[in-house]
Design a protein around this motif. Structure first.
Motif, mmCIF file in Angstrom:
data_model
loop_
_atom_site.group_PDB
_atom_site.id
_atom_site.type_symbol
_atom_site.label_atom_id
_atom_site.label_comp_id
_atom_site.label_asym_id
_atom_site.label_seq_id
_atom_site.Cartn_x
_atom_site.Cartn_y
_atom_site.Cartn_z
ATOM 1 N N ARG A 179 56.597 59.255 0.916
ATOM 2 C CA ARG A 179 56.536 57.794 0.754
ATOM 3 C C ARG A 179 55.170 57.349 0.235
ATOM 4 O O ARG A 179 54.921 56.151 0.101
ATOM 5 N N ASN A 180 54.300 58.310 -0.042
ATOM 6 C CA ASN A 180 52.939 58.047 -0.526
ATOM 7 C C ASN A 180 52.154 57.167 0.450
ATOM 8 O O ASN A 180 51.434 56.248 0.055
ATOM 9 N N GLU A 181 52.285 57.497 1.736
ATOM 10 C CA GLU A 181 51.576 56.759 2.778
ATOM 11 C C GLU A 181 50.503 57.637 3.420
ATOM 12 O O GLU A 181 50.491 58.864 3.255
ATOM 13 N N GLU A 182 49.607 56.993 4.149
ATOM 14 C CA GLU A 182 48.523 57.711 4.809
ATOM 15 C C GLU A 182 49.074 58.633 5.893
ATOM 16 O O GLU A 182 50.032 58.298 6.596
ATOM 17 N N LEU A 183 48.432 59.786 6.037
ATOM 18 C CA LEU A 183 48.858 60.741 7.044
ATOM 19 C C LEU A 183 48.418 60.295 8.436
ATOM 20 O O LEU A 183 47.511 59.486 8.602
ATOM 21 N N LEU A 184 49.081 60.860 9.437
ATOM 22 C CA LEU A 184 48.679 60.647 10.818
ATOM 23 C C LEU A 184 47.354 61.370 11.083
ATOM 24 O O LEU A 184 47.127 62.464 10.573
ATOM 25 N N ASP A 185 46.495 60.758 11.880
ATOM 26 C CA ASP A 185 45.323 61.494 12.323
ATOM 27 C C ASP A 185 45.565 61.969 13.759
ATOM 28 O O ASP A 185 46.550 61.591 14.414
ATOM 29 N N ASP A 186 44.693 62.823 14.258
ATOM 30 C CA ASP A 186 44.920 63.452 15.569
ATOM 31 C C ASP A 186 45.051 62.421 16.686
ATOM 32 O O ASP A 186 45.831 62.624 17.638
ATOM 33 N N GLU A 187 44.323 61.326 16.598
ATOM 34 C CA GLU A 187 44.366 60.323 17.660
ATOM 35 C C GLU A 187 45.683 59.577 17.709
ATOM 36 O O GLU A 187 46.031 58.983 18.740
ATOM 37 N N GLU A 188 46.417 59.589 16.609
ATOM 38 C CA GLU A 188 47.700 58.871 16.554
ATOM 39 C C GLU A 188 48.870 59.724 17.066
ATOM 40 O O GLU A 188 49.970 59.228 17.234
ATOM 41 N N ILE A 189 48.611 60.994 17.321
ATOM 42 C CA ILE A 189 49.669 61.915 17.784
ATOM 43 C C ILE A 189 49.560 62.073 19.294
ATOM 44 O O ILE A 189 48.537 62.460 19.832
ATOM 45 N N LYS A 190 50.655 61.770 19.986
ATOM 46 C CA LYS A 190 50.680 61.815 21.451
ATOM 47 C C LYS A 190 51.737 62.818 21.903
ATOM 48 O O LYS A 190 52.908 62.708 21.521
ATOM 49 N N HIS A 191 51.350 63.779 22.710
ATOM 50 C CA HIS A 191 52.300 64.718 23.297
ATOM 51 C C HIS A 191 52.741 64.197 24.662
ATOM 52 O O HIS A 191 51.902 63.953 25.529
ATOM 53 N N VAL A 192 54.040 63.971 24.829
ATOM 54 C CA VAL A 192 54.544 63.370 26.077
ATOM 55 C C VAL A 192 55.580 64.269 26.747
ATOM 56 O O VAL A 192 56.042 65.224 26.162
#
Length: 237
Positions: A224-237
């Motif tokens: 989609r030509n969008e910005e990638l996730l950074d580590d802080e945006e990834i949550k392991h639950v």
């Protein structure tokens, strides 16, 4: 068209599979014969049926799922959040837990499932194992009577084909060419059987599976030509 899909309406997923039994000798005589026949085309005369059995996990009739990792976006305003969790343990239990997730949170027609090579592997494999365990299929996996445009499945590999039916691209290669940082994986798909049966380290397999789910989501963002996730945006639950 991809930009019209709400990211929060997609459940990204990946599965890890192993042979249903640790060794070929644990199969009964009928299953041994069926495996010999089923694997004949792939192994030809290079391997015996017993030698080839360590690859049985890729067939739902001879393998089993040891974990299903899922990820979904939970965005608030301009901030992105991607939550990842995994179902693992005894196969019937994890399949029922996954079905419950689909039935309770992703049952509406607006929701889609997304995997890499999911249409050829993950989606049918999960459905077949559910039927084997006599689990009623969730609506998202029950394709009977649906028209092609009604099937709620996305496949990042299919999206990359652009209509080229003979083209196969691994998730790792797609991530590389799209400039997605390679996750620090300490195993690959060919090692899952040994890590499960010999090392008995399911947590290691779960970590690998969850990294693949994150990568699938990152690939979808790049498509989609969008910005990638950074580590802080990834949550392991």
């Amino acid at each position: 068209m991809l930009h019209k899909i709400n990211l929060e309406h997609i459940l990204f997923l990946d599965i890890e599979t192993v042979p249903e039994h640790e060794t070929f000798q644990q199969l009964d005589d009928e299953k041994k014969s069926l495996w010999e026949h089923k694997s004949q085309y792939q192994r030809k005369d290079e391997f015996t049926a017993e030698e080839f059995y360590d690859r049985a996990g890729i067939w739902a009739e001879f393998g089993k799922i040891v974990c299903i990792s899922v990820g979904y976006f939970n965005n608030k305003g301009e901030s992105k959040s991607f939550r990842v969790t995994t179902f693992h343990g005894e196969e019937m239990k994890l399949l029922k837990e996954f079905k419950n997730l689909l039935d309770t949170h992703f049952n509406h027609s607006k929701y889609l499932l997304c995997a890499h090579n999911g249409k050829e592997f993950d989606f049918p494999y999960i459905a077949r194992r559910m039927i084997i365990h006599r689990i009623n299929l969730p609506e998202k996996l029950n394709l009977f009577g649906k028209k092609p445009w009604e099937i709620p499945h996305l496949d990042t590999m299919e999206l990359w084909k652009f209509g080229d039916f003979k083209h196969y691209t691994s998730l790792k290669l797609m991530a590389n060419v799209l400039g997605i940082p390679s996750p620090k994986e300490d195993i690959d798909g060919g090692m899952v059987r040994d890590v499960f049966y010999i090392e008995k380290d399911i947590e290691r397999i779960v970590a690998y599976c969850e990294l693949d789910v994150i990568t699938i989501a990152q690939v979808f963002l790049r498509l989609r030509n969008e910005e990638l996730l950074d580590d802080e945006e990834i949550k392991h639950v």
